[in-house]
Scaffold this active site. Structure first.
Site, mmCIF file in Angstrom:
data_model
loop_
_atom_site.group_PDB
_atom_site.id
_atom_site.type_symbol
_atom_site.label_atom_id
_atom_site.label_comp_id
_atom_site.label_asym_id
_atom_site.label_seq_id
_atom_site.Cartn_x
_atom_site.Cartn_y
_atom_site.Cartn_z
ATOM 1 N N PHE A 152 77.408 63.745 30.115
ATOM 2 C CA PHE A 152 77.291 63.238 31.478
ATOM 3 C C PHE A 152 77.065 64.429 32.414
ATOM 4 O O PHE A 152 77.846 64.682 33.331
ATOM 5 C CB PHE A 152 78.552 62.467 31.879
ATOM 6 C CG PHE A 152 78.832 61.275 31.007
ATOM 7 C CD1 PHE A 152 78.174 60.072 31.207
ATOM 8 C CD2 PHE A 152 79.748 61.354 29.967
ATOM 9 C CE1 PHE A 152 78.423 58.971 30.402
ATOM 10 C CE2 PHE A 152 80.009 60.262 29.158
ATOM 11 C CZ PHE A 152 79.347 59.064 29.369
ATOM 12 N N LEU A 253 74.229 57.112 47.224
ATOM 13 C CA LEU A 253 73.796 56.221 48.293
ATOM 14 C C LEU A 253 72.989 56.997 49.332
ATOM 15 O O LEU A 253 73.115 56.771 50.538
ATOM 16 C CB LEU A 253 75.004 55.538 48.957
ATOM 17 C CG LEU A 253 75.692 54.447 48.141
ATOM 18 C CD1 LEU A 253 76.899 53.890 48.894
ATOM 19 C CD2 LEU A 253 74.733 53.312 47.792
ATOM 20 N N CYS A 263 66.747 61.812 32.679
ATOM 21 C CA CYS A 263 67.681 60.781 32.194
ATOM 22 C C CYS A 263 67.366 59.379 32.700
ATOM 23 O O CYS A 263 67.084 58.486 31.910
ATOM 24 C CB CYS A 263 69.116 61.157 32.573
ATOM 25 S SG CYS A 263 69.731 62.637 31.740
#
Length: 437
Positions: A152, A253, A263
Site C-alpha cells: 500500500f 477529495l 495502480c
C-alpha cells in the site's frame, strides 16, 4: 531473517530497502543487468524521495545486495517475495500474470529448504492458489507456503508508508508462514502498526478494493467539481465540508484532472475483469473507470476553451506552457498521467506545447517526443498564450506571478490542481481558470 526480493522495480526496491533497514539481510533480484549494475553503483532506476540514501546506507551496512542470479539468491532464503510487474494485459484489461508465474517457476527450481513465498505484486483473487499449485507440482519434495502480502505504497511517500503503515495485510492459513511473517514485520508490530491476518483470497481482494474505493473518491469529487462550476459553488469548500465528516474523511477529495499512475488505472480494470469472470459485476467501479477516462480528455477541452475565451477565439498556432507531466508530484512516473491526454488534445487542435516537469521529462519524452521540453517553468511560459498547471509540484506552488506575467504573451493561468487563490492570481492581472471554483 534472510529475504529475497524478486523484482527491483518500484515495489521491490522500496520494500527491499526498507526491510533491510529493519535489520534483515535482503537480496534484490532483477533480470535487467543494466538496472542491477546501476543499483550496485548507487544509481536509482526510479525517483523516490530518500530512496537513494536509504539504499546506500544499507548497502554499506552489508544488509542489502543486488544480483541477477535468482537461484543463488533464493537458495537458503527464509522468505522469497515476488514483486514483479502485473500490467494490464493488452486487449482485455486482465492483469498480466506471466511475470508472476515465471518467477514462481524459477523459485521452484531454486529453493533448497522450507521457504515462505510471498506475493507482493498486486494480483487478482486466486493467483496465490495458482502460485501454490505450480510450486507443489514442480517441487513436491519441498515445504513451501504461499502468502499474500499486498503493498500500500504511495509514490512520492513510499518509504514513510512502508515504515509507518496504516495496516499490514497478510493472507495465509499456514501457522509456520504466519510466524515467519510476524518475524519479518516485528519492528512495525512493536510500533503498534496493526497486522491483519486473513485468508489468502481475502488479502488479494483487499488491495483491489482499497484502490477502487480511493479511485471512486477522486472521481466523485471531480464530478462534484463540474457541478460546482455549473451552479456557482466552490468545490474546495465542498471538499472541506464533507471531509470533516469522520465517516468520509478528507483524503482523496481534491478535485483535479483525473487519476493516473501505476495502480489505480490497472487495478480498477483488473477488479472489473475479476468481477466479470465471477459473474458479479461492480457497476460503481465500471462508472469510475469510464468517467475518469473521459475527464482527462475533458481537461484538454477546458484548456482550449480558456484559450478561445481570452483572445481572438482561435487556438490554432497558439502556444501553451504545460507545467507538470507526471501523474502526481514527487515521482517520475508517467503511466496514465492526465498530462498525456491533455497534451494530445492541444496538439490535435494545432497548439504548440512547451513542457516542464522537475523529474518526469525523460520519461515523458519517451511517450510524447514531439513536445518542446524546457528546463525552467518561466522558460516554458516565455511567449506562451497560457500556463497550465497539471501536476501540483512544490516548485509550482509559489511562482513569481509578476515574472510569469512579464514573459507570457497573454496572462492566462489555468490551474487544474487548485493550488492558487483566485484573488491572488486575478489581482496580479491574470485571467484565471480553475477546477470547480
Amino acid at each position: 531473517m534472510r529475504i529475497t526480493m524478486i523484482g527491483s522495480g518500484y515495489v521491490g526496491l522500496v520494500s527491499g530497502a526498507c526491510l533491510s533497514d529493519f535489520g534483515h539481510d535482503v537480496c534484490c533480484v532483477d533480470k535487467d543487468q543494466a538496472k542491477i549494475d546501476a543499483l550496485n553503483d548507487g544509481r536509482m532506476p526510479i525517483y523516490e524521495p530518500g530512496l537513494d540514501q536509504l539504499v546506500a546506507a544499507n548497502v554499506q551496512a552489508g544488509r542489502l545486495t543486488f544480483t541477477t542470479d535468482l537461484a543463488a539468491a533464493v537458495a537458503g532464503a527464509d522468505a522469497v517475495f515476488i514483486a514483479v510487474g502485473t500490467p494490464s494485459r493488452r486487449g482485455d484489461g486482465h492483469a498480466d500474470l506471466s511475470y508472476v508465474y515465471g518467477a514462481t517457476r524459477e523459485i521452484a527450481a531454486a529453493v533448497t529448504g522450507p521457504t515462505v513465498v510471498v506475493t507482493k505484486s498486486t494480483v487478482p483473487v486466486g493467483t496465490g492458489d495458482e502460485v501454490e499449485r505450480i510450486l507443489r507440482e514442480e517441487r513436491p519434495d519441498m515445504d513451501v507456503a504461499v502468502v499474500s502480502n499486498p503493498e500500500f505504497l504511495r509514490e512520492g511517500a513510499a518509504i514513510g508508508d512502508f515504515k509507518r503503515p496504516d495496516r499490514i495485510v497478510i493472507g495465509t492459513d499456514d501457522e509456520r508462514a504466519r510466524a515467519v511473517m510476524r518475524a519479518i514485520y516485528r519492528p512495525l508490530y512493536l510500533n503498534e502498526s496493526p497486522i491483519l491476518f486473513t485468508g489468502r483470497r481475502t488479502s488479494e481482494l483487499i488491495k483491489y478494493a482499497a484502490n477502487a474505493f480511493l479511485a471512486t473518491k477522486i472521481t466523485f469529487i471531480n464530478e462534484i467539481a463540474d457541478l460546482c462550476e455549473a451552479v456557482g459553488a466552490d468545490v474546495q469548500d465542498v471538499s472541506r465540508g464533507i471531509g470533516l465528516d469522520n465517516r468520509i474523511g478528507r483524503k482523496f477529495l481534491h478535485a483535479g484532472p483525473g487519476y493516473g499512475g501505476s495502480c489505480f488505472p490497472k487495478d480498477t480494470l483488473a477488479l472489473l475483469k475479476t468481477a466479470e469472470d465471477f459473474e458479479s459485476p461492480i457497476q460503481i467501479v465500471d462508472a469510475v473507470v469510464k468517467v475518469n477516462d473521459a475527464r482527462k480528455r475533458k481537461m484538454g477541452r477546458k484548456v482550449l476553451h480558456a484559450l478561445e475565451q481570452d483572445g481572438d477565439g482561435e487556438v490554432r498556432g497558439k502556444t501553451v506552457a504545460l507545467l507538470g507531466l507526471t501523474f502526481k508530484p514527487n515521482t517520475d512516473d508517467m503511466r496514465d498521467a492526465p498530462a498525456i491526454a491533455i497534451a494530445q488534445a492541444l496538439a490535435d487542435a494545432g497548439v504548440t506545447v512547451r513542457a516542464h516537469d522537475p523529474e518526469g521529462m525523460d520519461a515523458a519524452r519517451r511517450i510524447m517526443p514531439d513536445l518542446d521540453y524546457v528546463t525552467d517553468p518561466y522558460e516554458a511560459a516565455r511567449g506562451a498564450d497560457a500556463v497550465v498547471i497539471v501536476t501540483e509540484w512544490d516548485a509550482y506552488r509559489a511562482l513569481d506571478l509578476k515574472r510569469l506575467k512579464d514573459v507570457l504573451a497573454r496572462p492566462v493561468l489555468i490551474d487544474l490542481r487548485n493550488i492558487y487563490r483566485r484573488t491572488d492570481v486575478e489581482g496580479s492581472g491574470f485571467t484565471y481558470a480553475a477546477i470547480g471554483r
